[in-house]
Design a protein around this motif. Sequence first.
Motif, short mmCIF file in Angstrom:
data_model
loop_
_atom_site.label_atom_id
_atom_site.label_comp_id
_atom_site.label_asym_id
_atom_site.label_seq_id
_atom_site.Cartn_x
_atom_site.Cartn_y
_atom_site.Cartn_z
N LEU A 259 1.77 6.52 -6.97
CA LEU A 259 0.67 7.35 -7.46
C LEU A 259 0.96 8.83 -7.24
CD1 LEU A 259 -1.94 6.89 -8.90
CD2 LEU A 259 -3.13 7.10 -6.73
N LEU A 260 1.74 9.12 -6.20
CA LEU A 260 2.11 10.51 -5.98
C LEU A 260 3.26 10.92 -6.90
CD1 LEU A 260 1.87 10.87 -2.10
CD2 LEU A 260 0.32 11.76 -3.83
N GLY A 261 3.71 9.97 -7.70
CA GLY A 261 4.69 10.32 -8.73
C GLY A 261 6.13 10.07 -8.34
N MET A 262 6.36 9.26 -7.32
CA MET A 262 7.74 8.93 -6.99
C MET A 262 8.25 7.90 -7.99
SD MET A 262 9.23 7.42 -3.43
CE MET A 262 8.84 8.77 -2.33
N SER A 263 9.52 8.02 -8.37
CA SER A 263 10.03 7.06 -9.35
C SER A 263 10.38 5.75 -8.66
CB SER A 263 11.27 7.63 -10.04
OG SER A 263 12.28 7.83 -9.09
N LYS A 264 10.39 4.69 -9.44
CA LYS A 264 10.70 3.38 -8.87
C LYS A 264 12.12 3.34 -8.33
CE LYS A 264 7.38 0.49 -11.18
NZ LYS A 264 7.10 -0.59 -12.13
N LYS B 271 0.83 -1.20 0.00
CA LYS B 271 0.00 0.00 0.00
C LYS B 271 0.87 1.25 0.00
CE LYS B 271 -2.50 2.47 3.46
NZ LYS B 271 -3.15 2.39 4.77
N GLU B 272 1.88 1.21 0.84
CA GLU B 272 2.77 2.36 0.94
C GLU B 272 3.43 2.65 -0.41
OE1 GLU B 272 5.57 1.72 4.03
OE2 GLU B 272 6.81 3.41 3.41
N ILE C 135 1.10 4.18 -2.90
CA ILE C 135 0.88 5.61 -2.69
C ILE C 135 2.06 6.41 -3.24
CG2 ILE C 135 0.66 7.41 -0.94
CD1 ILE C 135 -0.84 5.32 0.75
N TYR C 136 3.26 5.95 -2.94
CA TYR C 136 4.43 6.65 -3.47
C TYR C 136 4.36 6.75 -4.98
CZ TYR C 136 6.67 5.91 1.07
OH TYR C 136 6.97 5.90 2.39
N LYS D 152 -6.13 -4.93 -0.85
CA LYS D 152 -7.56 -5.16 -0.66
C LYS D 152 -7.87 -6.63 -0.55
CE LYS D 152 -8.98 -0.89 -2.78
NZ LYS D 152 -8.80 -0.32 -4.12
N LYS E 247 13.62 5.71 -6.80
CA LYS E 247 13.63 6.27 -5.44
C LYS E 247 13.05 5.30 -4.44
CE LYS E 247 13.93 11.24 -5.55
NZ LYS E 247 13.16 12.48 -5.71
N LEU F 171 -2.09 -2.09 -5.37
CA LEU F 171 -3.32 -1.62 -4.73
C LEU F 171 -4.25 -2.77 -4.41
CD1 LEU F 171 -4.28 1.67 -6.58
CD2 LEU F 171 -3.73 1.36 -4.17
N LEU G 241 1.32 -0.92 -10.41
CA LEU G 241 0.53 -0.14 -9.46
C LEU G 241 -0.79 -0.81 -9.12
CD1 LEU G 241 0.24 2.32 -7.80
CD2 LEU G 241 -0.22 3.66 -9.83
N ILE G 242 -1.48 -1.32 -10.14
CA ILE G 242 -2.80 -1.90 -9.90
C ILE G 242 -2.69 -3.13 -9.00
CG2 ILE G 242 -2.67 -3.20 -12.08
CD1 ILE G 242 -5.94 -1.86 -10.69
#
Lengths: 255, 460
Positions: free
Chosen positions: B97-102, B90-91, B94-95, B194, B104, B190, B186-187
């Motif tokens: 989706l907020l646009g952090m590169s892989k 999850k963390e 979020i990174y 769930k 990083k 996420l 990403l999908i």
Amino acid sequence: MDTILKVDQIEKYYGNNSSLTKAIDNISFEVEKQEFIAIMGASGSGKTTLLNVISTIDKVTSGKIYVGGNDITKLKGNNLNKFRREELGFIFQDFNLLDTLTAYENIALALAIQNIKTNEIEKRIKKIATDLNINDTLDKYPYQLSGGQKQRVASARAIITNPKLILADEPTGALDSKSSKMLLESFLQLNQKMEATILMVTHDAFTASYAKRVIFIKDGKIFKEIYKGNDTRKEFFDKIIDVVTLIGGSLNDAL
Amino acid sequence: MMLCKISLKNIKKSIKDYAIYFFTLILGVAIFYIFNALDSQTIMMNVSSYSQKLIELGIQMLSTVSIFVSFILGALIIYASRFLMKRRNKEFAIYLLLGMSKRKISMILFLETLFIGILSLIIGISVGIVLSQLMSILIANMFEANLDKFTFVFSYKACIKSVIYFCLMYAIVMFFNTFSVNKCKLIDLLNATKKSEKIKLKNPYICIIIFIISSVVLARAYYLVTAGYNQLQEPKDILLVIFMGIISTFSIFYSLSGLVLRIAMSIKKFYYKKLNCFTLRQFSNKINTTVVSTSIICLMLFITITLLSTCLTMKDSMNANLNMLSPADIFLTSTMNMEKDYNTYKNKGYNDNQIKNSSLGVFDTLEVFDFNLHQYLKEYVEINNYRTSQLTMNHTLGSKLEEIRKNFPFLNYDTPEIIMKISDYNKVANLYKINQYNLKDDEYIIVSDFKSMIEVRNIA
Ligand SMILES: Nc1ncnc2c1ncn2[C@@H]1O[C@H](COP(=O)(O)OP(=O)(O)OP(=O)(O)O)[C@@H](O)[C@H]1O
Ligand SMILES: [Mg+2]
């Protein structure tokens, strides 16, 4: 007016040939700058899927999605990161805040990833916290916050970067009516004061009545669109209910 | 800056959750250090040169086993880091989706792993240094070394070796981590949060059966390495026992975890009131990590015990050999008649003077140095052994040579046999108070003392 989002004949299939699910079946629509749109539909109609492909969380099977003229289905690597970082704000149904960080740090994260300086971050967070009425919660950890407060913190994180497009998946799904109202009021403010374009998925006719346009989806297709125009919110709410009754079935259980 | 802060915060949380994982790491590093440090620990000791040889053998064995330990540790680290990463889907989502590169994100993971690694390495080596002092006292007791000279010892070699091995392991882990970060979508990240992880319930009867069987096996293994250690003679046996220990330790914890989860669930009140499904899932996750970590801790202790008892066995059997093979107090040899094969011996490192004096026997040589044997020794004999390349094992084994060659491929069959006059043998036998023999012309007997040599000779 400028078109900020253009969805062009997209399709999304799940599964293989033997058990194929058409989650999105040829959907096209356009969204103008500073619009506030609600997407409604029965459970399983493809709303989350639609939001996921627009937000680049998932990929379309076919079709194109333009944000500010760029086809985002073709984005890769650093351009993709840049798009997510600068043009997109996403609000999840279940908040998705990081438990290890305080509310302040959760919001700051979005700016820190953009390499914005610390004092600038502080200034911006102060402003948005006042707007969303979460000043008292900034130093708390997510587990110390109520659902409504968490949702507002998550919203603050999504909009603090001034994205062109805000996507929200059932933002009021976990809230009581009072918190819902508060959040929706802040959406309206964002929409009007900060000129944010908002695309919001919801089950709830009351939530949808805050929008200027409601798109109804059924079985992966657009079923109907209605505009608020000059109606009051009450009148618009009644119109929405009418369409919901028309679609019938499972949407009723959400009301 | 931000990245560092994120990783530090996460570690703070992880340390609470994974105390047992850290404990395992620390213990592993400590054991690794101890095994490799024994070397310099024992150098300080004043032991007989014979015990010294024995200790060297033990040390060699220990450093081999320590490689094994590092493999176990490596497996643990990879398992745990994958597990820690899974919890953080999850963390990372979020990174992203907020646009952090892989890149990083990999960097965050890298910093975390590095920090955890350095922390456990430092603590582990410190613990190892302290424990190895105790270990050297133990070893000293075992070999009756005199402890006057005991000092606090720090082994640079072991320390550096631990650091290198540890870095190597962590390099592999980081490679794995980077690889899996690059691979993830990403999908999926996420959805993974769930999707409720299925709690696999194990069949309780099978669990009980496994538990009982492996308890018996483990008990047997522990018995073998403690009370019954003198049954462990061959390296094969030791490996078998270690294998028994590994399998049974893991199965015990495996079945136990299944049973505990069962019991927790069957207490319905407990299940519905105190633990909702979510916490039960966490609980079962925790059990799983605990199982792996505890198994590894037990395993390392088991291996340590095994090694200690092997050392004891070795010492016992060597001592027995010592008494049997050289019952006399002093045993002097000198090579004679080297002048004939001047070049051969020159190559073996004898100097000219030694070769020139080599026509003298032991007694005569001692006299040259003004050493009077009578003054110091009650009984003594001087005997002559002969060797010639014309009589090797090839000859004495006779017609059975081929068969023996097949069974004992490692023997050097070109070794010249040691030949002794029967009168000399009887002199020695008299001294040792064992049977004397009489031989007629053309007869010979073969005298042999190593167990396996006796085997070989009996075949012939
Ligand atoms: N990962 C997946 N694999 C296979 N099928 C999927 C997957 N995700 C969604 N679907 C299917 O796609 C269809 C649309 O799902 P989606 O989640 O978009 O519905 P929704 O409108 O968001 O429903 P709800 O209101 O219940 O959230 C459903 O029939 C669902 O079963
Ligand atoms: Mg949905």
